[in-house]
Design a protein around this motif. Structure first.
Motif, PDB file in Angstrom:
ATOM      1  N   VAL A 234       0.831  -1.204   0.000  1.00  0.00           N
ATOM      2  CA  VAL A 234       0.000   0.000   0.000  1.00  0.00           C
ATOM      3  C   VAL A 234       0.869   1.259   0.000  1.00  0.00           C
ATOM      4  O   VAL A 234       0.635   2.197  -0.779  1.00  0.00           O
ATOM      5  N   LEU A 235       1.897   1.277   0.838  1.00  0.00           N
ATOM      6  CA  LEU A 235       2.720   2.480   0.982  1.00  0.00           C
ATOM      7  C   LEU A 235       3.513   2.786  -0.284  1.00  0.00           C
ATOM      8  O   LEU A 235       3.598   3.939  -0.711  1.00  0.00           O
ATOM      9  N   ASN A 236       4.091   1.760  -0.898  1.00  0.00           N
ATOM     10  CA  ASN A 236       4.879   1.998  -2.106  1.00  0.00           C
ATOM     11  C   ASN A 236       3.998   2.357  -3.294  1.00  0.00           C
ATOM     12  O   ASN A 236       4.377   3.188  -4.126  1.00  0.00           O
ATOM     13  N   GLY A 237       2.823   1.726  -3.374  1.00  0.00           N
ATOM     14  CA  GLY A 237       1.887   2.108  -4.429  1.00  0.00           C
ATOM     15  C   GLY A 237       1.430   3.543  -4.272  1.00  0.00           C
ATOM     16  O   GLY A 237       1.306   4.288  -5.253  1.00  0.00           O
ATOM     17  N   THR A 238       1.201   3.964  -3.037  1.00  0.00           N
ATOM     18  CA  THR A 238       0.792   5.341  -2.772  1.00  0.00           C
ATOM     19  C   THR A 238       1.906   6.324  -3.110  1.00  0.00           C
ATOM     20  O   THR A 238       1.666   7.396  -3.684  1.00  0.00           O
ATOM     21  N   ASP A 239       3.130   5.958  -2.781  1.00  0.00           N
ATOM     22  CA  ASP A 239       4.280   6.820  -3.055  1.00  0.00           C
ATOM     23  C   ASP A 239       4.396   7.132  -4.547  1.00  0.00           C
ATOM     24  O   ASP A 239       4.516   8.298  -4.954  1.00  0.00           O
ATOM     25  N   VAL A 240       4.337   6.080  -5.372  1.00  0.00           N
ATOM     26  CA  VAL A 240       4.424   6.263  -6.823  1.00  0.00           C
ATOM     27  C   VAL A 240       3.238   7.078  -7.327  1.00  0.00           C
ATOM     28  O   VAL A 240       3.378   7.945  -8.205  1.00  0.00           O
ATOM     29  N   SER A 241       2.061   6.820  -6.774  1.00  0.00           N
ATOM     30  CA  SER A 241       0.843   7.488  -7.253  1.00  0.00           C
ATOM     31  C   SER A 241       0.846   8.982  -6.923  1.00  0.00           C
ATOM     32  O   SER A 241       0.351   9.796  -7.710  1.00  0.00           O
ATOM     33  N   ILE A 242       1.385   9.353  -5.764  1.00  0.00           N
ATOM     34  CA  ILE A 242       1.466  10.774  -5.411  1.00  0.00           C
ATOM     35  C   ILE A 242       2.307  11.527  -6.432  1.00  0.00           C
ATOM     36  O   ILE A 242       1.914  12.590  -6.938  1.00  0.00           O
ATOM     37  N   ILE A 243       3.475  10.980  -6.751  1.00  0.00           N
ATOM     38  CA  ILE A 243       4.356  11.635  -7.726  1.00  0.00           C
ATOM     39  C   ILE A 243       3.671  11.723  -9.086  1.00  0.00           C
ATOM     40  O   ILE A 243       3.701  12.757  -9.758  1.00  0.00           O
ATOM     41  N   ALA A 244       3.013  10.620  -9.501  1.00  0.00           N
ATOM     42  CA  ALA A 244       2.352  10.601 -10.808  1.00  0.00           C
ATOM     43  C   ALA A 244       1.238  11.637 -10.890  1.00  0.00           C
ATOM     44  O   ALA A 244       1.078  12.318 -11.908  1.00  0.00           O
ATOM     45  N   ALA A 245       0.451  11.779  -9.813  1.00  0.00           N
ATOM     46  CA  ALA A 245      -0.644  12.748  -9.812  1.00  0.00           C
ATOM     47  C   ALA A 245      -0.108  14.163  -9.980  1.00  0.00           C
ATOM     48  O   ALA A 245      -0.650  14.972 -10.752  1.00  0.00           O
ATOM     49  N   LEU A 246       0.965  14.481  -9.283  1.00  0.00           N
ATOM     50  CA  LEU A 246       1.520  15.836  -9.366  1.00  0.00           C
ATOM     51  C   LEU A 246       2.167  16.103 -10.718  1.00  0.00           C
ATOM     52  O   LEU A 246       2.108  17.219 -11.236  1.00  0.00           O
ATOM     53  N   VAL A 247       2.777  15.075 -11.306  1.00  0.00           N
ATOM     54  CA  VAL A 247       3.338  15.239 -12.653  1.00  0.00           C
ATOM     55  C   VAL A 247       2.208  15.478 -13.660  1.00  0.00           C
ATOM     56  O   VAL A 247       2.327  16.313 -14.567  1.00  0.00           O
ATOM     57  N   GLU A 248       1.091  14.768 -13.501  1.00  0.00           N
ATOM     58  CA  GLU A 248      -0.062  14.976 -14.389  1.00  0.00           C
ATOM     59  C   GLU A 248      -0.554  16.418 -14.319  1.00  0.00           C
ATOM     60  O   GLU A 248      -1.002  16.989 -15.316  1.00  0.00           O
ATOM     61  N   TRP A 249      -0.491  17.021 -13.132  1.00  0.00           N
ATOM     62  CA  TRP A 249      -0.933  18.403 -12.938  1.00  0.00           C
ATOM     63  C   TRP A 249       0.193  19.401 -13.170  1.00  0.00           C
ATOM     64  O   TRP A 249       0.041  20.589 -12.873  1.00  0.00           O
ATOM     65  N   ASP A 250       1.349  18.908 -13.670  1.00  0.00           N
ATOM     66  CA  ASP A 250       2.518  19.748 -13.930  1.00  0.00           C
ATOM     67  C   ASP A 250       2.994  20.447 -12.657  1.00  0.00           C
ATOM     68  O   ASP A 250       3.370  21.621 -12.673  1.00  0.00           O
ATOM     69  N   GLN A 251       2.990  19.701 -11.546  1.00  0.00           N
ATOM     70  CA  GLN A 251       3.443  20.240 -10.270  1.00  0.00           C
ATOM     71  C   GLN A 251       4.413  19.265  -9.594  1.00  0.00           C
ATOM     72  O   GLN A 251       4.316  19.007  -8.387  1.00  0.00           O
ATOM     73  N   ALA A 252       5.344  18.746 -10.378  1.00  0.00           N
ATOM     74  CA  ALA A 252       6.301  17.763  -9.840  1.00  0.00           C
ATOM     75  C   ALA A 252       7.104  18.320  -8.676  1.00  0.00           C
ATOM     76  O   ALA A 252       7.470  17.589  -7.746  1.00  0.00           O
ATOM     77  N   SER A 253       7.356  19.615  -8.678  1.00  0.00           N
ATOM     78  CA  SER A 253       8.151  20.213  -7.602  1.00  0.00           C
ATOM     79  C   SER A 253       7.418  20.193  -6.261  1.00  0.00           C
ATOM     80  O   SER A 253       8.027  20.428  -5.212  1.00  0.00           O
ATOM     81  N   SER A 254       6.117  19.910  -6.286  1.00  0.00           N
ATOM     82  CA  SER A 254       5.337  19.842  -5.048  1.00  0.00           C
ATOM     83  C   SER A 254       5.356  18.461  -4.414  1.00  0.00           C
ATOM     84  O   SER A 254       4.728  18.259  -3.362  1.00  0.00           O
TER      85      SER A 254
END
Length: 410
Positions: A234-254
């Motif tokens: 669960v934790l590793n899947g969430t970690d990857v998903s957080i980064i992916a969501a922010l990249v989709e919104w063009d906010q990788a720096s967040s």
């Protein structure tokens, strides 16, 4: 609930210093996941599925190496067991930015095999420094401190990676690994009651060491390892998903502060759990962790995602501390390093399954699919574990009842 429990705990000989050393020594491990992901999807031009493959290679190496290194700590002592890990892991991550994707996969596996076992060593030391009645609070505090590291380290890593480069960030991990390993070897925390008693005799201090109890391998241990694997998935899947969501919104720096919010929820949950009086079974806490991760799949703005990850983080530290506390309770001390290694292996197996699976779903369906998959799979595994545990207990009670002599009523 009483925070005074933490004050009494930190007043015990060696505990405060161990907690402070652990805060610093965990920085390289805490920052590595986000840096590797940004490097693979950035300079190497690959997808999140490929980033998951690198993470899986590292975790596979950890799964193989953790029990072996735990046995070395039990047999050789901390300093002799740690020295090769520090040198090899530092060399790998310093060279990693200059490798192709295929070579990086192999290097990550080697780094995982020799990864400095900061987490297991610290928990093993707490188990002998702290008496049984205070260990739930001790492991909760350890999980809270881990979350503090995970709040700060990824944010710093993202800052270095986005301000300079992922090359600078990975080289920094290599350098920090030497510092972390050297600090741990300098402090040399005790990992057995014999070492605690010897040190206390030399200093004139009285230390209550926890007595060894239980067998090394049992059905209870298998249940705990299942809980560890599910939590890690669960934790590793969430970690990857957080980064992916922010990249989709063009906010990788967040990504750094979003992960920090996630860890902040865990920190609060851990403090409350450790200050309480009641223990909760690890599988129940893992089930809560999985269920509370699912809402993040439906967050369509950074603000909603921030609220969702804080909620998802609340059961994290309690679940991990409950897993460690139960391991210490059911495993004899002379096998504790090895079994802590098996716990690490279970967590890395969960990570090896969670990161690439969620990464592949993210590549195909978007970040929401990663959160949803992590939450649903964790829910199924934890629920299945609870059902199996209940069946096992029912059979054990029936078997015990069958052994009792019949009562004849005249």
């Amino acid at each position: 609930m009483s925070l005074a429990l933490y004050g009494r705990l930190l007043g015990r000989p060696g505990v405060l210093r161990l907690v402070l050393v652990a805060l610093v020594a965990r920085v390289p491990n805490a920052s590595l996941g986000v840096i590797v992901t940004l490097h693979v999807v950035g300079p190497l031009g690959k997808g999140y599925g490929q980033a998951g493959i690198v993470a899986a290679a590292a975790t596979l190496g950890m799964a193989i190496g953790a029990p072996w290194r735990g046995r070395l700590v039990d047999r050789l002592g901390l300093r002799r067991a740690l020295a090769p890990s520090v040198l090899i892991e530092a060399a790998v991550w310093t060279a990693a930015p200059f490798l192709s994707f295929e070579a990086l996969v192999g290097a990550a596996a080697v780094a995982g095999l020799f990864m400095v076992p900061v987490f297991s060593v610290v928990r093993q030391s707490l188990a002998v420094l702290v008496p049984v009645e205070e260990q739930r609070t001790a492991f909760a505090l350890d999980s809270v401190c881990t979350e503090l590291t995970f709040m700060l380290a990824p944010a710093l890593a993202v800052l270095i990676a986005t301000t300079w480069s992922t090359t600078a960030a990975l080289v920094s991990v290599g350098i920090a690994t030497v510092g972390a390993g050297g600090l741990l070897m300098w402090f040399d925390p005790p990992t057995s009651s014999a070492a605690v008693l010897a040190r206390s005799a030399a200093s004139g201090e009285a230390v209550d060491a926890a007595p060894p109890t239980g067998r090394a391998f049992s059905p209870a241990l298998l249940v705990v390892l299942l809980a560890a694997a599910a939590a890690s998935l669960v934790l590793n899947g969430t970690d990857v998903s957080i980064i992916a969501a922010l990249v989709e919104w063009d906010q990788a720096s967040s990504a750094g502060w979003m992960v920090a919010l996630w860890a902040g929820g865990s920190l609060v949950g851990g403090l409350v759990y450790g200050a309480g009086r009641r223990s909760i079974h690890p599988l129940v806490l893992v089930l809560a962790l999985a269920l509370l991760t699912i809402p993040a799949a439906f967050a369509d703005t950074p603000l909603l995602l921030a609220l969702a990850v804080v909620l998802a983080g609340i059961p994290c530290a309690p679940a991990l501390s409950a897993i460690t506390a139960m391991l210490v309770r059911i495993v004899p001390e002379h096998r504790r390093g090895e079994v802590m290694g098996w716990n690490g292996s279970a967590m890395t197996v969960g990570a090896a399954l969670g990161a690439p699976l969620c990464g592949a779903l993210i590549d195909r369906y978007g970040a929401g699919a990663g959160f949803l998959a992590a939450g649903l799979i964790g829910t199924v595994v934890a629920a299945a574990g609870l059902v199996a545990l209940r069946m096992f207990r029912t059979r054990a009670r029936r078997a015990a009842a069958g052994d009792r002599p019949a009562v004849v009523v005249g």
